[in-house]
Design a protein around this motif. Sequence first.
Motif, PDB file in Angstrom:
ATOM      1  N   MET A   1       0.844  -1.193   0.000  1.00 35.56           N
ATOM      2  CA  MET A   1       0.000   0.000   0.000  1.00 35.56           C
ATOM      3  C   MET A   1       0.876   1.239   0.000  1.00 35.56           C
ATOM      4  O   MET A   1       1.930   1.255   0.616  1.00 35.56           O
ATOM      5  N   PRO A   2       0.416   2.293  -0.640  1.00 33.14           N
ATOM      6  CA  PRO A   2       1.216   3.525  -0.674  1.00 33.14           C
ATOM      7  C   PRO A   2       1.248   4.205   0.698  1.00 33.14           C
ATOM      8  O   PRO A   2       0.403   3.951   1.554  1.00 33.14           O
ATOM      9  N   PHE A   3       2.233   5.050   0.871  1.00 31.31           N
ATOM     10  CA  PHE A   3       2.360   5.801   2.111  1.00 31.31           C
ATOM     11  C   PHE A   3       1.172   6.749   2.226  1.00 31.31           C
ATOM     12  O   PHE A   3       0.772   7.383   1.259  1.00 31.31           O
ATOM     13  N   ASP A   4       0.590   6.849   3.403  1.00 31.77           N
ATOM     14  CA  ASP A   4      -0.611   7.656   3.624  1.00 31.77           C
ATOM     15  C   ASP A   4      -0.236   9.040   4.158  1.00 31.77           C
ATOM     16  O   ASP A   4      -0.017   9.220   5.348  1.00 31.77           O
ATOM     17  N   TYR A   5      -0.201  10.016   3.255  1.00 34.24           N
ATOM     18  CA  TYR A   5       0.146  11.386   3.647  1.00 34.24           C
ATOM     19  C   TYR A   5      -1.026  12.134   4.262  1.00 34.24           C
ATOM     20  O   TYR A   5      -0.880  13.285   4.667  1.00 34.24           O
ATOM     21  N   THR A   6      -2.200  11.504   4.365  1.00 31.05           N
ATOM     22  CA  THR A   6      -3.374  12.204   4.907  1.00 31.05           C
ATOM     23  C   THR A   6      -3.441  12.127   6.428  1.00 31.05           C
ATOM     24  O   THR A   6      -4.263  12.813   7.027  1.00 31.05           O
ATOM     25  N   LEU A   7      -2.596  11.300   7.047  1.00 29.45           N
ATOM     26  CA  LEU A   7      -2.619  11.173   8.505  1.00 29.45           C
ATOM     27  C   LEU A   7      -2.166  12.465   9.183  1.00 29.45           C
ATOM     28  O   LEU A   7      -1.415  13.255   8.609  1.00 29.45           O
ATOM     29  N   ASP A   8      -2.601  12.645  10.417  1.00 34.74           N
ATOM     30  CA  ASP A   8      -2.167  13.787  11.217  1.00 34.74           C
ATOM     31  C   ASP A   8      -0.853  13.406  11.896  1.00 34.74           C
ATOM     32  O   ASP A   8      -0.844  12.837  12.995  1.00 34.74           O
ATOM     33  N   PHE A   9       0.248  13.721  11.245  1.00 32.34           N
ATOM     34  CA  PHE A   9       1.555  13.305  11.746  1.00 32.34           C
ATOM     35  C   PHE A   9       1.978  14.083  12.987  1.00 32.34           C
ATOM     36  O   PHE A   9       2.852  13.643  13.717  1.00 32.34           O
ATOM     37  N   ARG A  10       1.361  15.206  13.251  1.00 34.43           N
ATOM     38  CA  ARG A  10       1.727  15.994  14.428  1.00 34.43           C
ATOM     39  C   ARG A  10       1.239  15.357  15.719  1.00 34.43           C
ATOM     40  O   ARG A  10       1.822  15.588  16.778  1.00 34.43           O
ATOM     41  N   THR A  11       0.165  14.574  15.617  1.00 28.73           N
ATOM     42  CA  THR A  11      -0.413  13.992  16.838  1.00 28.73           C
ATOM     43  C   THR A  11      -0.360  12.470  16.878  1.00 28.73           C
ATOM     44  O   THR A  11      -0.699  11.883  17.898  1.00 28.73           O
ATOM     45  N   THR A  12       0.059  11.828  15.812  1.00 28.78           N
ATOM     46  CA  THR A  12       0.069  10.365  15.771  1.00 28.78           C
ATOM     47  C   THR A  12       1.382   9.807  16.299  1.00 28.78           C
ATOM     48  O   THR A  12       2.449  10.178  15.831  1.00 28.78           O
ATOM     49  N   ASP A  13       1.283   8.922  17.268  1.00 23.82           N
ATOM     50  CA  ASP A  13       2.433   8.221  17.820  1.00 23.82           C
ATOM     51  C   ASP A  13       2.449   6.833  17.184  1.00 23.82           C
ATOM     52  O   ASP A  13       1.630   5.973  17.529  1.00 23.82           O
ATOM     53  N   PHE A  14       3.362   6.628  16.257  1.00 24.89           N
ATOM     54  CA  PHE A  14       3.403   5.374  15.516  1.00 24.89           C
ATOM     55  C   PHE A  14       3.945   4.214  16.336  1.00 24.89           C
ATOM     56  O   PHE A  14       3.759   3.068  15.958  1.00 24.89           O
ATOM     57  N   ARG A  15       4.580   4.488  17.450  1.00 25.22           N
ATOM     58  CA  ARG A  15       4.997   3.402  18.343  1.00 25.22           C
ATOM     59  C   ARG A  15       3.755   2.798  19.000  1.00 25.22           C
ATOM     60  O   ARG A  15       3.646   1.598  19.162  1.00 25.22           O
ATOM     61  N   ARG A  16       2.805   3.655  19.329  1.00 22.23           N
ATOM     62  CA  ARG A  16       1.565   3.190  19.950  1.00 22.23           C
ATOM     63  C   ARG A  16       0.559   2.702  18.907  1.00 22.23           C
ATOM     64  O   ARG A  16      -0.321   1.910  19.225  1.00 22.23           O
ATOM     65  N   HIS A  17       0.720   3.159  17.679  1.00 21.28           N
ATOM     66  CA  HIS A  17      -0.221   2.794  16.609  1.00 21.28           C
ATOM     67  C   HIS A  17       0.519   2.335  15.353  1.00 21.28           C
ATOM     68  O   HIS A  17       0.426   2.958  14.290  1.00 21.28           O
ATOM     69  N   PRO A  18       1.238   1.215  15.459  1.00 16.82           N
ATOM     70  CA  PRO A  18       1.981   0.729  14.285  1.00 16.82           C
ATOM     71  C   PRO A  18       1.068   0.358  13.120  1.00 16.82           C
ATOM     72  O   PRO A  18       1.511   0.358  11.966  1.00 16.82           O
ATOM     73  N   GLU A  19      -0.176   0.060  13.401  1.00 20.11           N
ATOM     74  CA  GLU A  19      -1.111  -0.295  12.338  1.00 20.11           C
ATOM     75  C   GLU A  19      -1.350   0.839  11.344  1.00 20.11           C
ATOM     76  O   GLU A  19      -1.786   0.606  10.215  1.00 20.11           O
ATOM     77  N   LEU A  20      -1.030   2.066  11.737  1.00 15.30           N
ATOM     78  CA  LEU A  20      -1.201   3.216  10.842  1.00 15.30           C
ATOM     79  C   LEU A  20      -0.004   3.419   9.907  1.00 15.30           C
ATOM     80  O   LEU A  20      -0.097   4.151   8.933  1.00 15.30           O
ATOM     81  N   TYR A  21       1.096   2.776  10.224  1.00 14.46           N
ATOM     82  CA  TYR A  21       2.326   2.953   9.445  1.00 14.46           C
ATOM     83  C   TYR A  21       2.255   2.170   8.144  1.00 14.46           C
ATOM     84  O   TYR A  21       1.737   1.066   8.089  1.00 14.46           O
ATOM     85  N   ARG A  22       2.805   2.774   7.099  1.00  9.16           N
ATOM     86  CA  ARG A  22       2.963   2.101   5.822  1.00  9.16           C
ATOM     87  C   ARG A  22       4.406   2.259   5.383  1.00  9.16           C
ATOM     88  O   ARG A  22       4.956   3.355   5.443  1.00  9.16           O
ATOM     89  N   VAL A  23       5.006   1.182   4.934  1.00 10.82           N
ATOM     90  CA  VAL A  23       6.395   1.223   4.493  1.00 10.82           C
ATOM     91  C   VAL A  23       6.532   2.188   3.320  1.00 10.82           C
ATOM     92  O   VAL A  23       7.442   3.011   3.284  1.00 10.82           O
ATOM     93  N   GLY A  24       5.613   2.130   2.366  1.00  9.33           N
ATOM     94  CA  GLY A  24       5.674   3.003   1.196  1.00  9.33           C
ATOM     95  C   GLY A  24       6.873   2.668   0.332  1.00  9.33           C
ATOM     96  O   GLY A  24       7.414   1.566   0.374  1.00  9.33           O
ATOM     97  N   LYS A  25       7.305   3.638  -0.446  1.00  7.37           N
ATOM     98  CA  LYS A  25       8.455   3.462  -1.332  1.00  7.37           C
ATOM     99  C   LYS A  25       9.613   4.309  -0.840  1.00  7.37           C
ATOM    100  O   LYS A  25       9.427   5.451  -0.415  1.00  7.37           O
ATOM    101  N   GLY A  26      10.792   3.757  -0.921  1.00  7.76           N
ATOM    102  CA  GLY A  26      11.993   4.522  -0.597  1.00  7.76           C
ATOM    103  C   GLY A  26      11.972   5.129   0.782  1.00  7.76           C
ATOM    104  O   GLY A  26      11.824   4.441   1.783  1.00  7.76           O
TER     105      GLY A  26
END
Length: 163
Positions: A1-26
Amino acid sequence: MPFDYTLDFRTTDFRRHPELYRVGKGEQGVLLVEPYKSEILPHWRFRTPEVARESSEQIYQLFLDYLKADDFVGADMARKFIQMGFTRARRYANHRGGKKYDGPVPADKKGQSGAHGRAELPRSPEDPEKAAAAAIFKAKWDEAKHHPEYVRQRAEFEARYGK
Protein backbone atom coordinates in the motif's frame (compact mmCIF):
# COMPACT_ATOMS: atom_id res chain seq x y z
CA MET A 1 0.00 0.00 0.00
CA PRO A 2 1.22 3.53 -0.67
CA PHE A 3 2.36 5.80 2.11
CA ASP A 4 -0.61 7.66 3.62
CA TYR A 5 0.15 11.39 3.65
CA THR A 6 -3.37 12.20 4.91
CA LEU A 7 -2.62 11.17 8.51
CA ASP A 8 -2.17 13.79 11.22
CA PHE A 9 1.55 13.30 11.75
CA ARG A 10 1.73 15.99 14.43
CA THR A 11 -0.41 13.99 16.84
CA THR A 12 0.07 10.36 15.77
CA ASP A 13 2.43 8.22 17.82
CA PHE A 14 3.40 5.37 15.52
CA ARG A 15 5.00 3.40 18.34
CA ARG A 16 1.57 3.19 19.95
CA HIS A 17 -0.22 2.79 16.61
CA PRO A 18 1.98 0.73 14.29
CA GLU A 19 -1.11 -0.30 12.34
CA LEU A 20 -1.20 3.22 10.84
CA TYR A 21 2.33 2.95 9.45
CA ARG A 22 2.96 2.10 5.82
CA VAL A 23 6.39 1.22 4.49
CA GLY A 24 5.67 3.00 1.20
CA LYS A 25 8.45 3.46 -1.33
CA GLY A 26 11.99 4.52 -0.60
CA GLU A 27 12.18 7.19 2.08
CA GLN A 28 8.50 8.11 2.25
CA GLY A 29 7.59 9.50 5.67
CA VAL A 30 11.15 9.61 6.95
CA LEU A 31 10.72 13.17 8.24
CA LEU A 32 7.14 12.71 9.42
CA VAL A 33 6.76 9.53 11.50
CA GLU A 34 7.09 10.16 15.23
CA PRO A 35 8.53 9.42 17.71
CA TYR A 36 11.12 7.83 15.43
CA LYS A 37 11.99 10.97 13.47
CA SER A 38 12.92 12.73 16.71
CA GLU A 39 14.94 9.74 17.95
CA ILE A 40 16.93 9.18 14.75
CA LEU A 41 17.30 12.61 13.12
CA PRO A 42 19.82 13.97 15.68
CA HIS A 43 22.26 11.25 14.56
CA TRP A 44 21.84 11.83 10.80
CA ARG A 45 24.88 13.55 9.21
CA PHE A 46 26.83 13.07 5.98
CA ARG A 47 29.13 16.08 5.54
CA THR A 48 32.38 14.07 5.38
CA PRO A 49 33.22 10.36 5.17
CA GLU A 50 34.22 10.38 8.86
CA VAL A 51 30.94 12.02 9.87
CA ALA A 52 28.99 9.66 7.59
CA ARG A 53 30.70 6.62 9.13
CA GLU A 54 29.87 7.70 12.67
CA SER A 55 26.31 8.65 11.72
CA SER A 56 25.59 5.46 9.78
CA GLU A 57 26.96 3.34 12.64
CA GLN A 58 24.85 5.19 15.24
CA ILE A 59 21.69 4.86 13.15
CA TYR A 60 22.45 1.22 12.38
CA GLN A 61 22.75 0.58 16.13
CA LEU A 62 19.31 2.15 16.59
CA PHE A 63 18.10 -0.12 13.76
CA LEU A 64 19.43 -3.16 15.66
CA ASP A 65 17.92 -1.91 18.93
CA TYR A 66 14.49 -1.51 17.28
CA LEU A 67 14.75 -5.01 15.81
CA LYS A 68 15.69 -6.43 19.22
CA ALA A 69 12.64 -4.68 20.72
CA ASP A 70 10.48 -6.19 17.93
CA ASP A 71 9.69 -2.63 16.80
CA PHE A 72 9.50 -2.97 13.03
CA VAL A 73 8.33 0.61 12.46
CA GLY A 74 11.39 1.95 14.28
CA ALA A 75 13.69 -0.41 12.37
CA ASP A 76 12.14 0.61 9.06
CA MET A 77 12.48 4.28 9.91
CA ALA A 78 16.16 3.75 10.80
CA ARG A 79 16.58 1.94 7.47
CA LYS A 80 14.98 4.94 5.74
CA PHE A 81 17.35 7.38 7.45
CA ILE A 82 20.32 5.27 6.36
CA GLN A 83 18.91 5.21 2.82
CA MET A 84 18.42 8.97 2.98
CA GLY A 85 22.05 9.34 4.06
CA PHE A 86 23.02 7.66 0.82
CA THR A 87 20.62 9.59 -1.43
CA ARG A 88 21.37 12.99 0.08
CA ALA A 89 25.13 12.48 0.03
CA ARG A 90 24.83 11.38 -3.62
CA ARG A 91 22.75 14.46 -4.36
CA TYR A 92 25.46 16.70 -2.90
CA ALA A 93 28.11 14.69 -4.75
CA ASN A 94 26.27 15.38 -8.03
CA HIS A 95 24.86 18.86 -7.39
CA ARG A 96 26.98 21.44 -5.60
CA GLY A 97 24.77 22.91 -2.88
CA GLY A 98 22.40 19.92 -3.02
CA LYS A 99 19.75 21.50 -5.21
CA LYS A 100 18.68 18.90 -7.78
CA TYR A 101 15.52 20.45 -9.27
CA ASP A 102 14.72 23.87 -10.64
CA GLY A 103 12.19 25.85 -8.62
CA PRO A 104 10.37 25.26 -5.35
CA VAL A 105 8.44 22.12 -4.38
CA PRO A 106 4.74 22.70 -5.14
CA ALA A 107 2.79 23.48 -1.95
CA ASP A 108 0.64 20.36 -2.25
CA LYS A 109 3.74 18.13 -2.62
CA LYS A 110 5.78 19.31 0.37
CA GLY A 111 7.13 16.39 2.38
CA GLN A 112 6.92 14.07 -0.64
CA SER A 113 9.92 13.11 -2.70
CA GLY A 114 10.16 13.56 -6.45
CA ALA A 115 10.59 16.12 -9.19
CA HIS A 116 6.89 17.07 -9.27
CA GLY A 117 7.21 18.39 -12.82
CA ARG A 118 10.38 20.40 -12.16
CA ALA A 119 13.37 20.13 -14.45
CA GLU A 120 16.57 18.55 -13.09
CA LEU A 121 19.45 20.99 -12.85
CA PRO A 122 22.74 20.14 -14.58
CA ARG A 123 25.19 18.09 -12.56
CA SER A 124 28.33 19.61 -11.10
CA PRO A 125 31.67 17.83 -11.22
CA GLU A 126 31.46 15.01 -8.65
CA ASP A 127 32.46 15.91 -5.10
CA PRO A 128 34.70 12.98 -4.03
CA GLU A 129 34.14 13.60 -0.32
CA LYS A 130 30.35 13.42 -0.65
CA ALA A 131 30.66 10.40 -2.97
CA ALA A 132 32.70 8.62 -0.29
CA ALA A 133 30.11 9.55 2.36
CA ALA A 134 27.39 8.16 0.09
CA ALA A 135 29.28 4.88 -0.33
CA ILE A 136 29.48 4.49 3.46
CA PHE A 137 25.72 4.92 3.83
CA LYS A 138 25.07 2.64 0.84
CA ALA A 139 26.97 -0.21 2.49
CA LYS A 140 24.97 0.23 5.73
CA TRP A 141 21.70 0.50 3.80
CA ASP A 142 22.43 -2.78 2.01
CA GLU A 143 23.29 -4.39 5.35
CA ALA A 144 20.05 -3.15 6.92
CA LYS A 145 17.63 -4.07 4.14
CA HIS A 146 19.06 -7.61 3.92
CA HIS A 147 19.34 -8.21 7.67
CA PRO A 148 17.50 -11.51 8.30
CA GLU A 149 15.57 -10.19 11.30
CA TYR A 150 14.51 -7.07 9.38
CA VAL A 151 13.32 -9.24 6.48
CA ARG A 152 11.39 -11.47 8.90
CA GLN A 153 9.78 -8.56 10.78
CA ARG A 154 8.88 -6.79 7.55
CA ALA A 155 7.12 -9.89 6.19
CA GLU A 156 5.30 -10.31 9.50
CA PHE A 157 4.29 -6.62 9.56
CA GLU A 158 3.01 -6.74 5.97
CA ALA A 159 1.08 -9.97 6.64
CA ARG A 160 -0.45 -8.52 9.80
CA TYR A 161 -1.35 -5.08 8.51
CA GLY A 162 -1.47 -5.68 4.75
CA LYS A 163 0.98 -2.86 4.18
